[in-house]
Design a protein around this motif. Sequence first.
Motif, short mmCIF file in Angstrom:
data_model
loop_
_atom_site.label_atom_id
_atom_site.label_comp_id
_atom_site.label_asym_id
_atom_site.label_seq_id
_atom_site.Cartn_x
_atom_site.Cartn_y
_atom_site.Cartn_z
N UNK A 108 0.83 -1.20 0.00
CA UNK A 108 0.00 0.00 0.00
C UNK A 108 0.87 1.26 0.00
N UNK A 109 1.97 1.24 0.77
CA UNK A 109 2.89 2.38 0.79
C UNK A 109 3.43 2.67 -0.61
N UNK A 110 3.86 1.59 -1.28
CA UNK A 110 4.45 1.74 -2.61
C UNK A 110 3.42 2.29 -3.60
N UNK A 169 1.31 9.42 -6.83
CA UNK A 169 1.56 10.86 -7.01
C UNK A 169 2.14 11.15 -8.39
N UNK A 170 2.81 10.16 -8.98
CA UNK A 170 3.37 10.32 -10.32
C UNK A 170 2.46 9.74 -11.39
N UNK A 171 1.91 8.56 -11.13
CA UNK A 171 1.24 7.83 -12.19
C UNK A 171 -0.28 7.99 -12.20
N UNK A 172 -0.87 8.39 -11.10
CA UNK A 172 -2.31 8.66 -11.09
C UNK A 172 -3.13 7.52 -11.66
N UNK A 173 -3.90 7.82 -12.72
CA UNK A 173 -4.79 6.80 -13.28
C UNK A 173 -4.06 5.80 -14.17
N UNK A 174 -2.72 5.89 -14.22
CA UNK A 174 -1.95 4.86 -14.93
C UNK A 174 -1.61 3.68 -14.02
N UNK A 175 -2.06 3.72 -12.77
CA UNK A 175 -2.00 2.56 -11.87
C UNK A 175 -3.36 1.89 -11.88
N UNK A 176 -3.38 0.58 -12.15
CA UNK A 176 -4.64 -0.15 -12.22
C UNK A 176 -4.66 -1.25 -11.18
#
Length: 466
Positions: free
Chosen positions: A13-15, A21-28
């Motif tokens: 969860x930390x990672x 903060x950098x990838x926003x909606x590019x994390x799925x």
Amino acid sequence: MRAIKPYSQADLKKVINELATTFGDRIHLSQIVREQHGGGDDSYGNLPPDAVIYPFSTEEVAQIVTLCNRYKIPVIPFGAGSSVEGHLLAVKGGISIDLSEMNQVIEINAADMDCRVQAGVTREQLNTALRYDGLFFPIDPGANASIGGMASTQASGTNAVKYGTMKDAVIGLTAVVASGEIIKTGSRARKSSAGYDLTQLLVGSEGTLAVITEVQLRLHPVPEIIKAAVCSFDTVAAAVDTVINARQTAIPMARIELLNSLQMQACIQYSKLEGFEAKPTLFIEFNGTEKSVAEQINLFKDISGEFGGSKFKWAETTEQRNLLWSARHHAYHATQQLQAKSKVLTTDVCVPISKLAKSILQAEQDAEASGLQCTIVGHVGDGNYHLLIVMDPTSRDQVEQAKQLSSQVVNTALNLGGTCTGEHGIGLGKKEFLKLEHARSIEIMKTIKMALDPKNIMNPGKIFDL
């Protein structure tokens, strides 16, 4: 199979929160996207990662890997998802780094016949970009694979008999190692004696040593003349003997592929081919100047005639050739259609060319004895072929029979001085065979792995177990 995760949910969860903060909606994090990245075109099931991230640059990949390394969270590079040996299963959980958005052709150096591309560029995309320069990239594994994935698995394909494999095509790399450091290997020079060849170390490492983000490639001029044909035979042995004699005569064929009777039957049905017979068949392509191609064809006709080869069916226009090779490239899916709701277990052995007939004929005998439907398709010009074993994945007996048959084919190849994989790599599926093939030298491979990846975060569980 269940993922064994060497990290806590709190650390994961930390990672993810920090990367957000950098990838926003590019994390799925959705189940459907994770499952899409938890397996390839194989029969090893699906083990989804905990998250999927789409970076745009090498620097962003380095940011992901640096953070994952800090918390011992595995990273699994993902290209086009076309691997067939379980490379993409998240056996220890972790984050899938999908490189498909890194799809820029960075530079084309027409005069030097090389180019640099991001890892997510596919082979078809690259050849489209090269079409006005009179150049092409010849490595063709059939699937529209990504260049990064092809480098990672040391892919080859139908053109390998003339143009070689990815080890011959790759002259330099940009990659991110486990610490998050960005390294560059090789150069644009045609040869070098400068130090250890880290480029060739990373090519074929299957994501276990680094994430490849850019690839420098050797290109080739588009031939003046290209002619493709098929020629059928009464037996597989006659077709293979034709190949062996053609190779020993040094005919510079661009492609030469073998399909056995059942594979031809499957391709005729699946690709709706007209005018073809369900017999052992060679798919051949010649290229070069008009004079050289004519000489190659006449020599090959003489040899094939000695072994009862039929009259050639020619495909000279681009459209005809594309249709012909499309049918060949769809061999896997054609085989799968032979049995409803089936899976296909693919073998991938390569033997010395003089042992090819013995190896293939033994594979056919073993397949017949197993009672399973099996097709054979092979890049036989360099001794590489695939036995495609059709099985019902819900039948424990068929699954075990398929695994046993696969082992028989590999053991035959190893006993003949061959290898357990000519182009698909080890992944999860071939780890036990790698032990048979390389024995004690695996310990040296493990030493290299631990030196570059001491926390074992780079696609862990693949090639060998630590």
